[in-house]
Design a protein around this motif. Structure first.
Motif, PDB file in Angstrom:
ATOM      1  N   TYR A  71      67.109  41.059  21.021  1.00  0.00           N
ATOM      2  CA  TYR A  71      68.500  41.422  20.711  1.00  0.00           C
ATOM      3  C   TYR A  71      68.631  42.855  20.187  1.00  0.00           C
ATOM      4  O   TYR A  71      69.686  43.231  19.688  1.00  0.00           O
ATOM      5  CB  TYR A  71      69.066  40.456  19.674  1.00  0.00           C
ATOM      6  N   ASP A  72      67.566  43.636  20.297  1.00  0.00           N
ATOM      7  CA  ASP A  72      67.572  44.959  19.691  1.00  0.00           C
ATOM      8  C   ASP A  72      67.248  46.039  20.719  1.00  0.00           C
ATOM      9  O   ASP A  72      66.698  45.759  21.786  1.00  0.00           O
ATOM     10  CB  ASP A  72      66.537  45.010  18.552  1.00  0.00           C
ATOM     11  N   ILE A  73      67.588  47.269  20.380  1.00  0.00           N
ATOM     12  CA  ILE A  73      67.305  48.436  21.213  1.00  0.00           C
ATOM     13  C   ILE A  73      66.087  49.156  20.649  1.00  0.00           C
ATOM     14  O   ILE A  73      65.916  49.268  19.428  1.00  0.00           O
ATOM     15  CB  ILE A  73      68.524  49.394  21.244  1.00  0.00           C
ATOM     16  N   ARG A 129      71.490  52.562  17.054  1.00  0.00           N
ATOM     17  CA  ARG A 129      70.852  52.466  18.384  1.00  0.00           C
ATOM     18  C   ARG A 129      71.619  51.563  19.345  1.00  0.00           C
ATOM     19  O   ARG A 129      71.679  51.857  20.539  1.00  0.00           O
ATOM     20  CB  ARG A 129      69.391  52.040  18.255  1.00  0.00           C
ATOM     21  N   MET A 130      72.211  50.494  18.859  1.00  0.00           N
ATOM     22  CA  MET A 130      72.963  49.630  19.767  1.00  0.00           C
ATOM     23  C   MET A 130      74.244  50.335  20.228  1.00  0.00           C
ATOM     24  O   MET A 130      74.624  50.247  21.404  1.00  0.00           O
ATOM     25  CB  MET A 130      73.307  48.297  19.102  1.00  0.00           C
ATOM     26  N   GLU A 148      75.437  51.112  24.081  1.00  0.00           N
ATOM     27  CA  GLU A 148      76.763  50.773  24.610  1.00  0.00           C
ATOM     28  C   GLU A 148      77.446  52.013  25.184  1.00  0.00           C
ATOM     29  O   GLU A 148      78.113  51.948  26.230  1.00  0.00           O
ATOM     30  CB  GLU A 148      77.601  50.136  23.506  1.00  0.00           C
ATOM     31  N   TRP A 164      73.327  40.296  26.683  1.00  0.00           N
ATOM     32  CA  TRP A 164      73.298  41.609  27.322  1.00  0.00           C
ATOM     33  C   TRP A 164      74.376  41.737  28.391  1.00  0.00           C
ATOM     34  O   TRP A 164      74.936  42.826  28.586  1.00  0.00           O
ATOM     35  CB  TRP A 164      71.913  41.893  27.887  1.00  0.00           C
ATOM     36  N   LYS A 180      77.437  42.952  26.938  1.00  0.00           N
ATOM     37  CA  LYS A 180      77.409  44.382  26.607  1.00  0.00           C
ATOM     38  C   LYS A 180      77.842  45.251  27.787  1.00  0.00           C
ATOM     39  O   LYS A 180      78.038  46.460  27.624  1.00  0.00           O
ATOM     40  CB  LYS A 180      75.993  44.806  26.178  1.00  0.00           C
TER      41      LYS A 180
END
Length: 564
Positions: A96-98, A109-110, A114, A254, A257
């Motif tokens: 769930y992370d970048i 970072r997220m 985006e 994702w 997103k």
């Protein structure tokens, strides 16, 4: 209007890196890393101008690394279970992370990702990211999962080797034994790594003793298959396994997103029943979502297509074949057999000549000359309606001959080390450094990729392979030349790929069967070579011949319009 997918793969961490230090085994501080922000409007427009429809950002999701980001609340990883100082993008630590390496502001970072999706869409391209479903990093721990989401392994019964509702496989009562793994040079000061009970390793190694050539830095995910059942493997899909639910939720996360597609790593190591379940759920909410599967067993191709995959890597078929032709290991005529083997699913096969796993064409381990790829690129881009993919730097002749660190000098561009890629740096950020030959090569790639959607005959036309009638033709060498035709409406292409290093004058026979299949009529036409602009008059006759003059390691793409 139908679109032929033209995919451009970038390795996000190295693509925009302008630090040219290139110290072997160098740290992030020494060698630097590219950022998502490097894909600005100009760079994205340049990629789109190549003819690209889909941009595959490799290495976006957070993975194991030796770099310490604990100041940002990110758990550290033991270097003894990390490959390379930067780490493998296929050893995920948080789905769930970048990855923080590619962010300018780690805390944001997220939001940066985006914004990258929005910029890519604004330039007319769709976004693909990796989904790594078979394994995770040994020290997987999500810190970014949405509220209420249970982490992988959180509810596991670690006293069992297998349980249908466990997320991992265990070796109860055993400590992980890494004595068979050579210690990495950057890990000699690291603390010993302890894992108890040992989790089973990602490449289906179900004991506690992974070896150097195993995927020792990863652990296998459990989709309800007991691989060590006394009677052979057994399947436990009812009730739905916990891993199915958790991984489907990750895909949906994702997709929400704005991601347009997933390239699914080692898809065939995950049961097809899961894929049928997951792709159906995702496509119910996002009907345009595409799934690309890394499947290497041709016997399972149709099973995975039926399970929801839109496209599959054509690695052991077309890639291996054209590599063999380039390297003088098999005749050009063998290309016919490869497309025929999967003709019933031809629109699902993704053609490529390079990716992060394969050696660079210009490397000493492959062809040592980027121009030798052009005949194969002509075939890959123009033969069918199916997708074609290019790996960033391929169009500038990247050699991949650096000795970066963990990956060594192997003809590949590293995915484990902090590095910069010379051809990409010059091609996107220092174009005055490009040689005339590199510029010419990139223009040929641009032309071929643009034809994919500019020419209706390529995008959605019929294909007629001319090799069967030209195998015995006078002045034609089936070992070195490959010829075919495409047609849509009244537009017709006659395509010649010359794998010979020498210029040749050949005769191409167009059989009566091609006239019937494509709906051609005997007439005199003006043919224009799309690559050179050269034009000539040709009398089309059943079982007649067309004289073609073509340079070495090159081709002709003759277009003509039928008169009604």
């Amino acid at each position: 209007m139908r679109t032929k997918l033209v995919i451009y793969q970038v390795f996000t961490r190295t693509f925009g890196n302008k630090n040219l230090t290139k110290r072997e085994y160098g740290s992030l501080t020494e060698n630097g890393a590219g950022k998502m922000s490097d894909f600005d409007k100009d760079v994205l427009r340049h990629i789109h101008d190549l003819g690209v429809t889909h941009l595959w950002y490799t290495g976006v999701i957070r993975h194991a690394t030796c770099t310490d980001y604990s100041a940002f609340g990110i758990p550290t990883q033991n270097p003894r279970v990390v490959k390379g100082r930067a780490g493998s993008p296929y050893a995920i630590t948080d789905y769930y992370d970048i990855d923080p390496d590619i962010a300018v502001d780690v805390d944001a970072r997220m939001a940066e990702f985006e914004a990258l999706i929005a910029r890519t869409h604004a330039e007319g391209m769709k976004v693909i990211i990796d989904f790594v479903p078979n394994h995770v990093a040994r020290q997987y721990k999500s810190i970014a999962k949405p509220e209420g989401v249970e982490d992988l392994g959180e509810g596991d019964d670690t006293g069992k080797h297998f349980d249908p509702q466990n997320n991992f496989y265990y070796c109860p009562g055993e400590q992980l034994d890494l004595s068979g793994v050579v210690e990495n040079v950057y890990a000699h000061d690291a603390e010993a790594y302890h894992e108890y009970p040992a989790k089973c390793t990602g490449n289906d190694r179900f004991d506690s003793h992974p070896q150097q050539n195993d995927w020792y830095e990863t652990i296998k995910l459990n989709y309800g298959v007991d691989y060590c059942d006394a009677g052979g493997r057994s399947y436990h899909y009812h009730p739905v396994p916990s891993t199915w639910k958790k991984m489907t939720d990750i895909l949906l996360f994702w997709a929400a997103k704005g991601v347009d597609g997933f390239r699914c790593d080692m898809a065939e190591m995950v049961p097809h029943e899961f894929w049928a379940h997951a792709t159906q759920q995702v496509k119910e909410h996002y009907p345009a979502m595409i799934f690309i599967g890394e499947v290497y067993d041709p016997n399972q191709y149709r099973l995975y297509v039926a399970s929801g995959f839109d496209y599959l890597y054509d690695k052991v078929g077309m890639y291996d074949c054209v590599r063999g032709v380039i390297c003088d290991e098999c005749p050009a005529s063998s290309i016919t057999q490869e497309w025929q083997k999967v003709d019933d699913i031809r629109d699902h096969m993704l053609y490529f000549l390079e990716n992060h796993d394969e050696q660079r064409i210009a490397s000493d381990f492959f062809a040592a000359n980027p121009w030798k790829a052009i005949p194969s690129m002509i075939v890959s881009a123009l033969l069918q309606q199916n997708p074609v993919m290019v790996y960033a730097g391929q169009e500038f002749g990247e050699k991949g001959m650096d000795k970066e660190g963990f990956s060594g000098c192997d003809g590949r561009s590293t995915i484990f080390d902090y590095w910069s890629t010379e051809a990409i740096y010059k091609g996107f950020f220092n174009r005055k450094a490009l040689t005339t030959d590199e510029k010419k090569l990139s223009l040929v790639y641009q032309g071929l990729l643009r034809f994919c959607n500019r020419e209706k005959a390529v995008r959605e036309g019929l294909t007629f392979d001319l090799m069967y009638v030209n195998n015995q033709s006078h002045r034609f060498n089936p070992n070195k030349q490959y010829v075919f035709m495409r047609k849509a409406d009244n537009d017709v292409l006659l395509v010649v790929a010359n794998f010979d290093s020498e210029r040749v004058n050949i005769n191409v026979t167009i059989p009566s069967h091609a006239f019937d299949f494509l709906g051609l009529s005997e007439q005199t036409v003006e043919m224009t070579d799309l690559l050179s602009g050269y034009t000539k008059q040709v009398a089309l006759r059943r079982d007649g011949q067309v004289a073609v003059d073509v340079e070495g390691n090159y081709g002709r793409i003759y277009k003509f319009v039928l008169k009604k």
